[in-house]
Design an enzyme around this catalytic site. Structure first.
Site, short mmCIF file in Angstrom:
data_model
loop_
_atom_site.label_atom_id
_atom_site.label_comp_id
_atom_site.label_asym_id
_atom_site.label_seq_id
_atom_site.Cartn_x
_atom_site.Cartn_y
_atom_site.Cartn_z
CG ASN A 184 -17.43 53.21 28.55
OD1 ASN A 184 -17.00 52.31 27.78
ND2 ASN A 184 -16.85 53.78 29.25
CG ASP A 235 -25.53 50.38 30.27
OD1 ASP A 235 -25.79 51.24 31.26
OD2 ASP A 235 -24.39 50.68 29.62
CG HIS A 286 -18.10 49.64 33.11
ND1 HIS A 286 -18.95 50.50 32.30
CD2 HIS A 286 -17.20 49.87 32.48
CE1 HIS A 286 -18.32 51.37 31.62
NE2 HIS A 286 -17.25 50.92 31.73
CG ASP A 323 -21.91 50.31 35.16
OD1 ASP A 323 -21.48 49.62 34.33
OD2 ASP A 323 -23.02 51.17 34.87
ZN LIG Z 1 -21.23 50.32 32.50
#
Ligand SMILES: [Zn+2]
Length: 429
Positions: free
Chosen positions: A283, A310, A184, A157
């Site tokens: 992001n 996240d 991701h 990620d």
């Molecule tokens: Zn991410």
């Protein structure tokens, strides 16, 4: 030690939705049902009674995606402060990404994180190991060792695996160890230099954009690889209408894929960036209203299985940089539940459906023995006042960091008590 949670509305998705009491003994759920607190076993036995009439009682929430920053970035967050933030937000089990320093690509780091979590004694922590050594995208990490040490998934990620052959091998190894591969999705070349969604707003602000296609080409690649390898693919933080469409179509064909969305991606649009607000820099970036609607529809129709935070803490001085220089990411553990309840208010999810996306569904996706109030389960329980309105005041949050775009928001629904293993780990002030 006995605990009785009395008089609340219990939602254990797929099992219970109604008035019920919960009896806990030795850290585990013993019985759930109407009148449990009146049974002979409870009476006169010195049980601690929590009277929660009018409150909602749910399994402790499960977050598949957060960043605890320890080891290496303890000025942003530590395992202790991150898990304190988790239980304040109702999360009793959280999965932390490996992009620490050093990277969690070996057993030593995994064990370190688990020891810190044990010492903090707030939420349970399930580390996610790296796919590749140093998350450099080249050489696979020792996936078997990571699993043995306690990792529940693998992911690079933040730095997606660009090499498709490496990703294929990772999926094949992960399948052998029955671990999900979490991606991701971002084509780093398409996204290079971008700091917000590519579109009208980025043009007006003169900021370099990240096109929706940067996410979608990787979603498409990963789906093709999942189809090839039959591995368990979990797509992190979907943010575009195209991604949702690709996953929906893949699921319809029987591809083994699950997906998550984050509260900011179903609540905010790229408009939040105006004024060069670095608290709205994350992001994948905030997208357009059409994307927000597609993510909501994906949650509604089950294309998106899970809501994940996240949670990505950064220090105040880092977010004070000019927009292009500031780091990506926002904290989210303490705002995820009220923002999810917002989807219930808007009629997009049922209350039980919303709770499922935060409990039973994430537990299913990572095969965690969590997110349930079934007799025998560890007594991880979250008690919520659905009627309570509150203001998001960053300085009052438990996280070490303050980077939230929801500062000053009036939200509805507040965690009042959180229990882990039958022990109260959070009580609202
Ligand atoms: Zn991410």
């Amino acid at each position: 030690m006995r605990v009785v949670i009395r008089g609340g509305t219990v939602i254990d998705p797929g099992r219970i939705n109604g008035l019920a009491d919960i009896l806990i003994e030795e850290g585990r759920i013993v019985a759930v049902g109407p009148g449990v607190s009146k049974s002979a076993a409870v009476k006169g036995n010195g049980a601690m009674v929590l009277d929660v009439a009018g409150k909602l009682v749910v399994p402790g929430l499960v977050d598949l995606h957060c960043h605890l920053r320890e080891p290496g970035y303890e000025y942003k967050e530590t395992v202790k402060t991150g898990t304190a933030s988790a239980v304040a937000g109702g999360f009793t089990s959280i999965c932390c990404m490996p992009n620490t320093n050093p990277i969690n690509d070996n057993q030593t780091v995994t064990q370190f994180i688990l020891e810190r979590a044990q010492a903090a004694a707030h939420a349970r922590v399930f580390p996610i190991g790296a796919i590749t050594k140093g998350t450099e995208g080249k050489e696979l990490a020792e996936i078997g060792d990571l699993r043995h040490a306690g990792c529940v998934a693998i992911s690079d990620d933040g730095r997606p695996v660009m090499n498709s052959l490496v990703m294929r091998r990772a999926m094949e190894y992960a399948l052998a160890f029955d671990l999900p591969v979490v991606d991701h999705c971002e084509d780093l070349e398409l996204a290079e230099g971008g700091c917000m969604n590519e579109g009208i707003v980025s043009t007006q602000l003169g900021l370099a954009g990240i096109p929706a296609a940067a996410e979608e080409v990787m979603v498409a690649r990963d789906l093709a690889l999942a189809e090839l390898t039959r591995s368990r693919l979990h797509l992190a933080h979907l943010s575009t209408a195209g991604s949702v469409r690709l996953v929906r179509e893949a699921k319809a064909r029987g591809v083994r894929v699950t997906a998550e969305a984050c509260p900011h991606h179903f609540t905010l649009t790229e408009e939040a960036v105006r004024g060069y607000n670095t608290q709205a820099k994350m992001n994948p970036p905030l997208r357009t209203w059409q994307d927000v609607e597609a993510v909501r529809e994906g949650l509604r129709d089950g294309t998106i299985d899970v809501i994940a935070t996240d949670h990505a803490p950064h220090a105040v001085q880092e977010k004070q940089l000019e927009f292009a220089m500031a780091p990506f990411g926002i904290i989210g553990l303490e705002t995820a539940l009220p923002l999810t309840l917002g989807l219930v208010e808007e009629g997009i999810l049922s209350l039980e459906g919303a709770i499922a996306k935060l409990t039973t569904e994430p537990a299913r996706v990572f095969k965690l023995d969590k997110g349930s109030l079934a007799p025998g389960a560890e007594a991880d329980v979250t008690i919520v006042d659905l009627q309570q309105n509150w203001n998001v005041e960053p300085e009052k949050l438990r996280s070490l960091s303050r980077n939230t775009p929801f500062a000053g928001w009036k939200v509805k629904g507040r965690v009042v008590t959180t229990l882990v293993g039958g022990r109260i780990v959070y009580q609202a002030p």
